[in-house]
Design a protein around this motif. Structure first.
Motif, PDB file in Angstrom:
ATOM      1  N   ASP A  92      10.193 -14.857  17.652  1.00 27.39           N
ATOM      2  CA  ASP A  92       8.919 -14.705  17.191  1.00 27.39           C
ATOM      3  C   ASP A  92       8.485 -14.810  15.630  1.00 27.39           C
ATOM      4  N   ILE A  93       8.899 -16.130  15.523  1.00 29.66           N
ATOM      5  CA  ILE A  93       8.399 -16.466  14.161  1.00 29.66           C
ATOM      6  C   ILE A  93       6.968 -16.412  13.545  1.00 29.66           C
ATOM      7  N   ALA A  94       6.148 -16.889  14.483  1.00 32.36           N
ATOM      8  CA  ALA A  94       4.770 -16.794  14.167  1.00 32.36           C
ATOM      9  C   ALA A  94       4.398 -15.229  13.929  1.00 32.36           C
ATOM     10  N   ARG A  95       4.915 -14.266  14.384  1.00 28.79           N
ATOM     11  CA  ARG A  95       4.686 -13.006  14.087  1.00 28.79           C
ATOM     12  C   ARG A  95       5.334 -12.467  12.784  1.00 28.79           C
ATOM     13  N   GLN A  96       6.546 -12.961  12.639  1.00 28.26           N
ATOM     14  CA  GLN A  96       7.288 -12.864  11.413  1.00 28.26           C
ATOM     15  C   GLN A  96       6.490 -13.478   9.997  1.00 28.26           C
ATOM     16  N   TYR A  97       5.884 -14.756  10.367  1.00 29.04           N
ATOM     17  CA  TYR A  97       5.211 -15.299   9.090  1.00 29.04           C
ATOM     18  C   TYR A  97       3.934 -14.439   8.971  1.00 29.04           C
ATOM     19  N   ALA A  98       3.349 -13.876  10.008  1.00 26.09           N
ATOM     20  CA  ALA A  98       2.010 -13.216   9.962  1.00 26.09           C
ATOM     21  C   ALA A  98       2.392 -11.864   9.019  1.00 26.09           C
ATOM     22  N   GLY A  99       3.645 -11.295   9.234  1.00 23.56           N
ATOM     23  CA  GLY A  99       3.963 -10.267   8.283  1.00 23.56           C
ATOM     24  C   GLY A  99       4.412 -10.369   6.735  1.00 23.56           C
ATOM     25  N   ALA A 100       4.407 -11.770   6.666  1.00 20.85           N
ATOM     26  CA  ALA A 100       4.893 -12.436   5.246  1.00 20.85           C
ATOM     27  C   ALA A 100       3.868 -12.729   4.259  1.00 20.85           C
ATOM     28  N   SER A 101       4.178 -12.749   3.159  1.00 18.57           N
ATOM     29  CA  SER A 101       3.299 -13.389   2.067  1.00 18.57           C
ATOM     30  C   SER A 101       3.834 -14.673   1.722  1.00 18.57           C
ATOM     31  N   ILE A 102       4.836 -15.063   1.700  1.00 13.26           N
ATOM     32  CA  ILE A 102       5.583 -16.291   1.033  1.00 13.26           C
ATOM     33  C   ILE A 102       6.587 -16.847   1.974  1.00 13.26           C
ATOM     34  N   VAL A 103       6.726 -18.028   2.403  1.00  9.11           N
ATOM     35  CA  VAL A 103       7.757 -18.498   2.964  1.00  9.11           C
ATOM     36  C   VAL A 103       8.661 -19.621   2.336  1.00  9.11           C
ATOM     37  N   CYS A 104       9.933 -19.283   2.441  1.00  8.97           N
ATOM     38  CA  CYS A 104      11.030 -19.920   1.733  1.00  8.97           C
ATOM     39  C   CYS A 104      11.843 -20.611   2.321  1.00  8.97           C
ATOM     40  N   LEU A 105      12.149 -22.082   1.919  1.00 11.07           N
ATOM     41  CA  LEU A 105      13.332 -22.817   2.600  1.00 11.07           C
ATOM     42  C   LEU A 105      13.847 -23.668   1.457  1.00 11.07           C
ATOM     43  N   PRO A 106      15.054 -23.263   0.582  1.00 11.65           N
ATOM     44  CA  PRO A 106      15.495 -24.051  -0.346  1.00 11.65           C
ATOM     45  C   PRO A 106      16.504 -24.960   0.225  1.00 11.65           C
ATOM     46  N   SER A 107      16.362 -25.836   1.158  1.00 17.28           N
ATOM     47  CA  SER A 107      17.521 -26.543   1.958  1.00 17.28           C
ATOM     48  C   SER A 107      17.879 -27.721   1.053  1.00 17.28           C
ATOM     49  N   TYR A 108      18.935 -28.616   1.391  1.00 21.93           N
ATOM     50  CA  TYR A 108      19.460 -29.650   0.547  1.00 21.93           C
ATOM     51  C   TYR A 108      18.815 -31.012   0.784  1.00 21.93           C
ATOM     52  N   ARG A 109      18.609 -30.944   2.145  1.00 24.05           N
ATOM     53  CA  ARG A 109      17.827 -32.269   2.652  1.00 24.05           C
ATOM     54  C   ARG A 109      17.533 -31.874   4.209  1.00 24.05           C
ATOM     55  N   GLU A 110      16.260 -32.382   4.399  1.00 24.74           N
ATOM     56  CA  GLU A 110      15.716 -32.242   5.861  1.00 24.74           C
ATOM     57  C   GLU A 110      15.024 -33.588   6.384  1.00 24.74           C
ATOM     58  N   GLY A 111      14.730 -33.676   7.533  1.00 23.65           N
ATOM     59  CA  GLY A 111      13.856 -34.654   8.102  1.00 23.65           C
ATOM     60  C   GLY A 111      12.456 -34.309   7.656  1.00 23.65           C
ATOM     61  N   LEU A 112      11.911 -33.400   8.448  1.00 20.65           N
ATOM     62  CA  LEU A 112      10.438 -32.735   8.000  1.00 20.65           C
ATOM     63  C   LEU A 112      10.599 -31.331   8.614  1.00 20.65           C
ATOM     64  N   PRO A 113      10.997 -30.282   7.656  1.00 21.61           N
ATOM     65  CA  PRO A 113      11.319 -28.942   8.322  1.00 21.61           C
ATOM     66  C   PRO A 113       9.989 -28.273   9.167  1.00 21.61           C
ATOM     67  N   LYS A 114      10.346 -28.046  10.619  1.00 23.05           N
ATOM     68  CA  LYS A 114       9.440 -27.421  11.301  1.00 23.05           C
ATOM     69  C   LYS A 114       9.169 -26.053  10.910  1.00 23.05           C
ATOM     70  N   SER A 115       9.935 -25.350  10.267  1.00 18.64           N
ATOM     71  CA  SER A 115       9.581 -23.824   9.676  1.00 18.64           C
ATOM     72  C   SER A 115       8.752 -24.167   8.517  1.00 18.64           C
ATOM     73  N   LEU A 116       8.481 -25.122   7.705  1.00 20.31           N
ATOM     74  CA  LEU A 116       7.489 -25.345   6.623  1.00 20.31           C
ATOM     75  C   LEU A 116       6.187 -25.724   7.618  1.00 20.31           C
ATOM     76  N   VAL A 117       6.200 -26.573   8.478  1.00 16.05           N
ATOM     77  CA  VAL A 117       5.067 -26.672   9.317  1.00 16.05           C
ATOM     78  C   VAL A 117       4.509 -25.677   9.736  1.00 16.05           C
ATOM     79  N   GLU A 118       5.089 -24.883  10.422  1.00 14.84           N
ATOM     80  CA  GLU A 118       4.658 -23.523  10.824  1.00 14.84           C
ATOM     81  C   GLU A 118       4.333 -22.599  10.145  1.00 14.84           C
ATOM     82  N   ALA A 119       4.940 -22.648   8.798  1.00 18.28           N
ATOM     83  CA  ALA A 119       4.393 -21.607   7.732  1.00 18.28           C
ATOM     84  C   ALA A 119       2.964 -22.224   7.296  1.00 18.28           C
ATOM     85  N   ALA A 120       2.614 -23.679   7.214  1.00 18.94           N
ATOM     86  CA  ALA A 120       1.623 -24.182   6.791  1.00 18.94           C
ATOM     87  C   ALA A 120       0.512 -23.483   7.919  1.00 18.94           C
TER      88      ALA A 120
END
Length: 384
Positions: free
Chosen positions: A273-301
């Motif tokens: 239920d990531i949409a619900r988790q982001y709705a309850g958040a103020s900031i989303v963080c992903l300190p990854s070393y390398r990605e293609g284009l992370p879906k988690s940040l797209v969903e955060a946007a």
């Protein structure tokens, strides 16, 4: 004569090859639905798993291919390649869409040997082999580069990249040519599933949602949480995700137990239920070393949340730096803590970034836009 005119025309067949059924459902399912609606006969090849039933229930034909989680056993890898070759020869799809590293490499070689006319290879990240610098890693990188060169020797090929760094890396290695390159910014998001709602009142909440791997920056996130706690900043820190025992860089259960004993870090485990988790958040963080284009940040946007992420390939391409989020150096928990604190203490700034993020999602990441670009590539390759 009339009977001949009424003979049914065989629909074009597209075969999606993905390592895991859950990845197909989370990253390519809308595209498969669109292909089916456009008249394609859709086949999906993945490893076995509980989500196979969902794929079959959607009207797609599923084929099991034994993709191993790691590539340590040469016999397993050869078995995977042979299964893909056998499937390609038997099915003879009009187009193969290969997604993630092993399907791109092994599926590309199988398609070439089987004489498949059109291939789409989706490079959603180059993996840890292109980050490590040990002697063994350099040898593996040389081997993988050779596999890319072999897999990309197709008559009609489009290689989709999600960020320019991965594209430029493979171009510089001579693995493909510029005319084979296509750029599509991620795998898209269904905006209706990730509504932009006001952030909750009260103490700010920062969330990281990812597989619990070292390369995702989990340890830096935990260390940043410790630093923020020591500074006395009022913030709730949540870590969402589960270990991946088949991955050598996975967080261990012992480390999780240790983190659970530390106040200030809420471990939520795996959530769907990531949409619900982001709705309850103020900031989303992903300190990854390398990605293609992370879906988690797209969903955060899409959810209208300000982002803190690392200045590395993929992550920096998922945001507009300074407008939808803050970039920090990779493997730097102090800088990570500073950026999180900046947003936690400046509600106006994070709300402004969140709204800009939603606009970015609507203009760049909407699933309709991503699907349209893919379907255009299909038409280009199948009907040149």
């Amino acid at each position: 004569m009339r009977d001949k005119c009424n003979l049914a025309i065989r629909p074009k067949v597209v075969l999606f090859v993905v390592n895991a059924p859950e990845f197909f459902l989370s990253h390519r399912f809308p595209l498969a639905v669109a292909a089916q609606s456009a008249g394609y006969e859709v086949h999906v090849a993945t490893a076995d798993g509980a989500d196979v039933a969902h794929i079959q229930a959607s009207g797609f034909t599923h084929h099991v291919v034994p993709f191993a989680r790691s590539g340590q056993n040469p016999l397993n890898e050869l078995t995977t390649l042979w299964c893909l070759l056998s499937l390609s020869r038997r099915l003879k799809p009009d187009l193969m869409h290969l997604i993630t590293i092993k399907p791109v490499l092994y599926g590309g070689i199988a398609a070439r040997v089987a004489g498949i006319k059109a291939v789409v290879s989706a490079v959603s990240g180059l993996g840890t082999v292109f980050m490590a610098e040990s002697k063994s890693a350099r040898v593996r990188r040389w081997l993988v580069t050779g596999l890319y060169r072999s897999a990309f020797k197709q008559r009609r090929l489009a290689v989709i990249f999600q960020n320019p760094d991965d594209r430029d890396t493979l171009l510089s290695l001579g693995a493909l040519t510029q005319n084979q390159v296509r750029m599509i910014r991620g795998s898209g998001v269904v905006l209706e599933d990730y509504p932009c709602v006001p952030e909750p009142e009260g103490v700010p909440v920062v969330v990281m949602a990812a597989r619990l791997l070292k390369d995702k920056g989990v340890f830096e996130f935990v260390e940043a949480a410790r630093l923020i706690k020591q500074r006395g900043v009022q913030i709730v820190v949540r870590l969402i995700g589960s270990p991946d025992p088949g991955n050598p860089t996975s967080v261990t259960q012992q480390e999780l137990d240790q983190w659970a004993d530390e106040s200030g870090i809420e471990l939520l485990g795996y959530r769907n239920d990531i949409a619900r988790q982001y709705a309850g958040a103020s900031i989303v963080c992903l300190p990854s070393y390398r990605e293609g284009l992370p879906k988690s940040l797209v969903e955060a946007a899409a959810c209208g949340r300000a982002v803190v992420t690392t200045d590395v390939p993929g992550c920096r391409d998922a945001i507009t730096p300074g407008e939808t989020g803050i970039l920090v150096p990779v493997k730097d928990p102090v800088a990570l803590a500073d950026a999180i604190q900046t947003l936690a203490e400046n509600r106006t700034l994070r709300l402004k970034m969140g709204l800009a993020g939603r606009n970015l999602a609507e203009t760049e990441f909407a699933i309709e836009k991503i699907v349209e670009q893919h379907m255009g590539i299909y038409q280009e390759l199948i009907n040149p």
